[in-house]
Design a protein around this motif. Structure first.
Motif, PDB file in Angstrom:
ATOM      1  N   UNK A 110      75.549  41.285   2.807  1.00 21.97           N
ATOM      2  CA  UNK A 110      75.516  42.496   3.154  1.00 21.97           C
ATOM      3  C   UNK A 110      74.962  43.379   2.106  1.00 21.97           C
ATOM      4  N   UNK A 111      73.818  44.179   2.391  1.00 20.79           N
ATOM      5  CA  UNK A 111      73.508  45.081   1.194  1.00 20.79           C
ATOM      6  C   UNK A 111      74.413  46.323   0.552  1.00 20.79           C
ATOM      7  N   UNK A 112      75.476  46.585   1.463  1.00 21.11           N
ATOM      8  CA  UNK A 112      76.531  47.707   0.782  1.00 21.11           C
ATOM      9  C   UNK A 112      77.300  46.729  -0.107  1.00 21.11           C
ATOM     10  N   UNK A 113      78.041  45.582   0.282  1.00 23.87           N
ATOM     11  CA  UNK A 113      78.876  44.583  -0.318  1.00 23.87           C
ATOM     12  C   UNK A 113      77.806  44.318  -1.866  1.00 23.87           C
TER      13      UNK A 113
ATOM     14  N   UNK B  87      66.369  59.019   0.486  1.00 25.46           N
ATOM     15  CA  UNK B  87      64.871  59.759   0.746  1.00 25.46           C
ATOM     16  C   UNK B  87      63.962  58.581   0.671  1.00 25.46           C
ATOM     17  N   UNK B  88      62.827  58.870   1.406  1.00 20.57           N
ATOM     18  CA  UNK B  88      61.651  57.697   1.099  1.00 20.57           C
ATOM     19  C   UNK B  88      60.984  58.141  -0.174  1.00 20.57           C
ATOM     20  N   UNK B  89      60.499  57.141  -0.779  1.00 25.92           N
ATOM     21  CA  UNK B  89      59.714  57.448  -2.024  1.00 25.92           C
ATOM     22  C   UNK B  89      59.379  56.262  -2.693  1.00 25.92           C
ATOM     23  N   UNK B  90      58.419  56.479  -3.705  1.00 29.22           N
ATOM     24  CA  UNK B  90      57.757  55.585  -4.525  1.00 29.22           C
ATOM     25  C   UNK B  90      58.530  55.491  -5.825  1.00 29.22           C
ATOM     26  N   UNK B  91      58.638  54.195  -6.410  1.00 27.94           N
ATOM     27  CA  UNK B  91      59.659  54.155  -7.610  1.00 27.94           C
ATOM     28  C   UNK B  91      58.740  53.602  -8.691  1.00 27.94           C
ATOM     29  N   UNK B  92      59.241  54.373  -9.993  1.00 31.05           N
ATOM     30  CA  UNK B  92      58.619  54.176 -11.344  1.00 31.05           C
ATOM     31  C   UNK B  92      58.775  52.699 -11.604  1.00 31.05           C
ATOM     32  N   UNK B  93      58.103  52.137 -12.635  1.00 30.36           N
ATOM     33  CA  UNK B  93      58.380  50.675 -13.120  1.00 30.36           C
ATOM     34  C   UNK B  93      59.762  50.476 -13.816  1.00 30.36           C
ATOM     35  N   UNK B  94      60.443  51.664 -13.920  1.00 35.17           N
ATOM     36  CA  UNK B  94      61.737  51.509 -14.846  1.00 35.17           C
ATOM     37  C   UNK B  94      62.967  51.000 -13.566  1.00 35.17           C
ATOM     38  N   UNK B  95      62.252  50.590 -12.238  1.00 33.31           N
ATOM     39  CA  UNK B  95      63.429  50.374 -11.444  1.00 33.31           C
ATOM     40  C   UNK B  95      63.172  48.901 -10.595  1.00 33.31           C
ATOM     41  N   UNK B  96      63.972  48.180 -10.258  1.00 37.84           N
ATOM     42  CA  UNK B  96      63.878  46.971  -9.532  1.00 37.84           C
ATOM     43  C   UNK B  96      64.425  47.361  -8.175  1.00 37.84           C
ATOM     44  N   UNK B  97      63.698  46.422  -7.288  1.00 41.06           N
ATOM     45  CA  UNK B  97      64.517  46.754  -5.851  1.00 41.06           C
ATOM     46  C   UNK B  97      64.786  45.411  -5.015  1.00 41.06           C
ATOM     47  N   UNK B  98      65.366  45.538  -4.079  1.00 41.57           N
ATOM     48  CA  UNK B  98      65.753  44.433  -3.403  1.00 41.57           C
ATOM     49  C   UNK B  98      65.489  44.650  -1.927  1.00 41.57           C
ATOM     50  N   UNK B  99      65.176  43.251  -0.930  1.00 41.25           N
ATOM     51  CA  UNK B  99      65.051  43.621   0.345  1.00 41.25           C
ATOM     52  C   UNK B  99      64.915  42.086   0.759  1.00 41.25           C
ATOM     53  N   UNK B 100      65.046  42.025   2.275  1.00 41.09           N
ATOM     54  CA  UNK B 100      65.024  40.793   3.045  1.00 41.09           C
ATOM     55  C   UNK B 100      66.154  39.943   2.639  1.00 41.09           C
ATOM     56  N   UNK B 101      67.461  40.468   2.923  1.00 39.54           N
ATOM     57  CA  UNK B 101      68.680  39.943   2.659  1.00 39.54           C
ATOM     58  C   UNK B 101      68.979  38.693   3.822  1.00 39.54           C
ATOM     59  N   UNK B 102      69.681  37.776   3.031  1.00 45.00           N
ATOM     60  CA  UNK B 102      69.948  36.451   3.990  1.00 45.00           C
ATOM     61  C   UNK B 102      71.313  36.240   3.682  1.00 45.00           C
ATOM     62  N   UNK B 103      72.426  36.301   4.434  1.00 46.02           N
ATOM     63  CA  UNK B 103      73.891  36.016   4.211  1.00 46.02           C
ATOM     64  C   UNK B 103      74.226  37.193   3.191  1.00 46.02           C
TER      65      UNK B 103
ATOM     66  N   UNK C 285      82.386  40.627   3.673  1.00 47.19           N
ATOM     67  CA  UNK C 285      81.710  41.265   2.809  1.00 47.19           C
ATOM     68  C   UNK C 285      81.551  42.691   3.492  1.00 47.19           C
ATOM     69  N   UNK C 286      81.406  42.624   4.912  1.00 46.02           N
ATOM     70  CA  UNK C 286      81.420  43.852   5.591  1.00 46.02           C
ATOM     71  C   UNK C 286      82.562  44.786   5.372  1.00 46.02           C
ATOM     72  N   UNK C 287      83.652  44.236   5.651  1.00 44.13           N
ATOM     73  CA  UNK C 287      85.017  44.738   5.383  1.00 44.13           C
ATOM     74  C   UNK C 287      85.138  45.391   4.065  1.00 44.13           C
ATOM     75  N   UNK C 288      85.023  44.676   2.955  1.00 44.49           N
ATOM     76  CA  UNK C 288      85.284  44.943   1.720  1.00 44.49           C
ATOM     77  C   UNK C 288      84.343  46.100   1.390  1.00 44.49           C
ATOM     78  N   UNK C 289      83.045  46.187   1.636  1.00 46.54           N
ATOM     79  CA  UNK C 289      82.131  47.321   1.770  1.00 46.54           C
ATOM     80  C   UNK C 289      82.542  48.659   2.320  1.00 46.54           C
ATOM     81  N   UNK C 290      83.197  48.430   3.536  1.00 46.48           N
ATOM     82  CA  UNK C 290      83.527  49.501   4.358  1.00 46.48           C
ATOM     83  C   UNK C 290      84.820  50.201   3.660  1.00 46.48           C
TER      84      UNK C 290
END
Length: 406
Positions: A106-109, A88-104, A151-156
Motif C-alpha cells: 500500500x503506497x500510504x503504508x 502537483x504534477x511535476x518534474x523531479x530534480x536528480x536529488x529525488x528517488x521515486x517509486x511506482x508499480x506497487x505489488x502487495x 497495511x491500509x488500516x494502519x495507513x488510514x
C-alpha cells in the motif's frame, strides 16, 4: 497478525529523477509552466508538496520524468530519506528517488514506513562529505509487511492525523494570504479606508512618513552559537531559533533546537519576546522574515537570525513585519545582502538604516488589529498541529512495528 520481511525492490519499481544540464541554463526555465521539484521545495512542505518555487519549460522537462499527482518521492541528500507525496504534477530534480508499480504494498503504508527509516538511511548513506542514498540502497532496504488490508488500516489511522494537520496548514495559509493581500490593497495600491479623500504629497498619502527601523525599534540584533554547537542541543528545554525555522510569514517547527538552562542563560541577551520580528541575515535564506511564534516563547536565536523589536508606542509590529516582507522592501533587502564581500549578509547597521513608510496612526492601528487577529488564529492552529504531530509520532513506530493493531 502475520508480518513478512521483504525487499522494497521486490514490491515496487525504484527510479531516480534527472536534471537538464547544465542545471543553471536559463533556456530550460524560460516561460516555464511545469513545476520543477528540487530538494529545497520539501523543507517546509509537510506530507504533501503543493507548490514549487520554479517551473521548467517543455524542453527542460524532456530531460526529466513528469510524475503525476500522488507520486511518492524520497530525498537522496540533505534531509536524507525524507518521503513526500506530490500534490502537483511535476518534474523531479536528480536529488529525488521515486517509486511506482506497487505489488502487495500500500503506497500510504510505504510512505509511513519510510518515515521510520530516516536514521537507517543516514547510517547506510554513502560518501563521507555529502551523504546520499541511491536506487540500490532503497531497493535493498528491508520492510516488514502485514497483509494488504492491514497495511491500509494502519495507513488510514495515521492519515487521519495528517489530514487534520494539512487542513490546519491550509487554513493558516489562507489567513496569511488574507493579511498579505490586505497590506497590498491598503499600502501598495493605496486603496485604504478613506483614500478617496486623501491627498497624495510627494508620492505618498498626506500624513504618511518614512522612518528608519532605528527610529521605531527598541532592539535590533542577532544571537550567538551556543558553546558546543549542535552537540549541546537537547530534546526539550529553551527553544533556539535558527535560520532553518524562519520563512517568509511562516515559522517552521522542523529541526527546532532546544537548550538547557545554563546554555539558555548565556544567551539571555538574545531572548525572543512576544511580537518580535525574526529576520534571517546570512546565507541562502537571507531576508526571510516572520513573526516570533508565541507557542515557543521565551526563545533564543543564533547568529544567523536577527531580532527586530518594534516599540509599540512608535509603530505597530504587525504592520512593520508586513512592510519588511512586501515585494519592494524584500527586493531592497536582497540587494543589500548581495553587496557583501564574501557571502550574502545583512548587518545590524544596515537594518538600523532600513526605511519603511508609516501610514497615519489610525490606519496603522486598524491594520495591526486585523493582522494580529489573523496571527493569533494561526498560532491556535499551529499549536493544534504541534499536539497532533506529537500524537502521530507516538503512534507511528508502534503501528508500523505491529506492537499495536489498527
Amino acid at each position: 497478525m502475520s508480518w513478512q520481511e521483504r525487499r522494497i525492490g521486490d514490491l515496487c519499481t525504484v527510479g531516480r529523477g534527472s536534471s537538464p544540464r547544465p542545471i543553471n541554463d536559463q533556456r530550460f526555465f524560460e516561460n516555464g509552466e511545469i513545476p520543477w521539484i528540487k530538494v529545497a521545495d520539501a523543507t517546509a512542505s509537510g506530507k504533501y508538496l503543493l507548490e514549487t518555487k520554479l517551473c521548467v519549460n517543455r524542453h527542460g522537462a524532456s530531460f526529466s520524468r513528469l510524475l503525476p499527482v500522488g507520486s511518492l518521492i524520497i530525498c537522496t541528500s540533505g534531509t536524507l530519506g525524507l518521503p513526500i507525496i506530490l500534490g502537483v504534477e511535476g518534474c523531479i530534480h536528480d536529488g529525488w528517488l521515486y517509486t511506482y508499480d506497487y505489488k502487495g504494498l500500500d503506497p500510504e503504508f510505504f510512505y509511513y514506513f519510510l518515515q521510520t527509516q530516516r536514521n537507517y538511511f543516514t547510517s547506510v548513506a554513502y560518501r563521507a562529505a555529502i551523504q546520499n542514498i541511491n536506487t540500490e540502497i532503497l531497493r535493498n532496504t528491508a520492510i516488514r509487511l502485514p497483509m494488504l488490508d492491514v497495511q491500509s488500516r494502519i495507513a488510514s489511522v495515521l492519515k487521519s492525523y495528517d489530514d487534520l494537520i494539512e487542513n490546519n496548514r491550509r487554513r493558516m495559509a489562507l489567513l496569511e494570504d488574507s493579511a498579505r493581500l490586505l497590506y497590498r490593497e491598503w499600502f501598495v495600491r493605496l486603496r485604504f479606508p478613506g483614500y478617496e479623500h486623501t491627498r497624495i504629497v510627494d508620492g505618498v498619502p498626506q500624513g504618511w512618513r518614512k522612518v528608519s527601523l532605528a527610529e521605531i525599534t527598541s532592539k535590533i540584533g542577532s544571537g550567538f552559537t551556543p558553546r558546543g554547537g549542535e552537540s549541546s542541543y537537547l530534546p526539550e528545554g529553551t527553544p533556539l531559533i535558527r535560520s532553518m525555522n524562519v520563512y517568509d510569514d511562516l515559522f517552521d517547527d522542523g529541526g527546532l533546537a532546544f537548550l538547557g538552562e545554563d546554555q539558555a542563560a548565556t544567551l539571555a541577551g538574545v531572548t525572543v519576546e512576544s511580537k518580535d520580528i525574526l529576520l534571517n541575515i546570512t546565507g541562502a535564506s537571507v531576508a526571510r522574515c516572520c513573526m516570533a511564534p508565541e507557542r515557543y516563547l521565551p526563545a533564543r536565536v543564533n547568529q544567523h537570525v536577527m531580532i527586530i523589536r518594534v516599540d509599540p508606542d512608535k509603530a505597530d509590529p504587525f504592520f512593520v513585519h508586513k512592510a519588511i516582507n512586501s515585494d519592494e522592501r524584500k527586493r531592497q533587502l536582497l540587494s543589500y545582502a548581495q553587496k557583501g564581500s564574501t557571502r550574502e549578509a545583512l548587518t545590524k547597521e544596515g537594518m538600523a538604516r532600513f526605511e519603511v513608510t508609516l501610514p497615519t496612526a489610525t490606519l496603522m492601528r486598524q491594520f495591526g488589529e486585523i493582522a494580529a487577529q489573523s496571527f493569533r488564529q494561526r498560532e491556535v492552529l499551529a499549536l493544534q498541529n504541534k499536539k497532533l504531530r506529537a500524537a502521530h509520532d507516538l503512534l507511528l513506530p508502534r503501528l508500523m512495528s505491529g506492537e499495536i493493531a489498527a
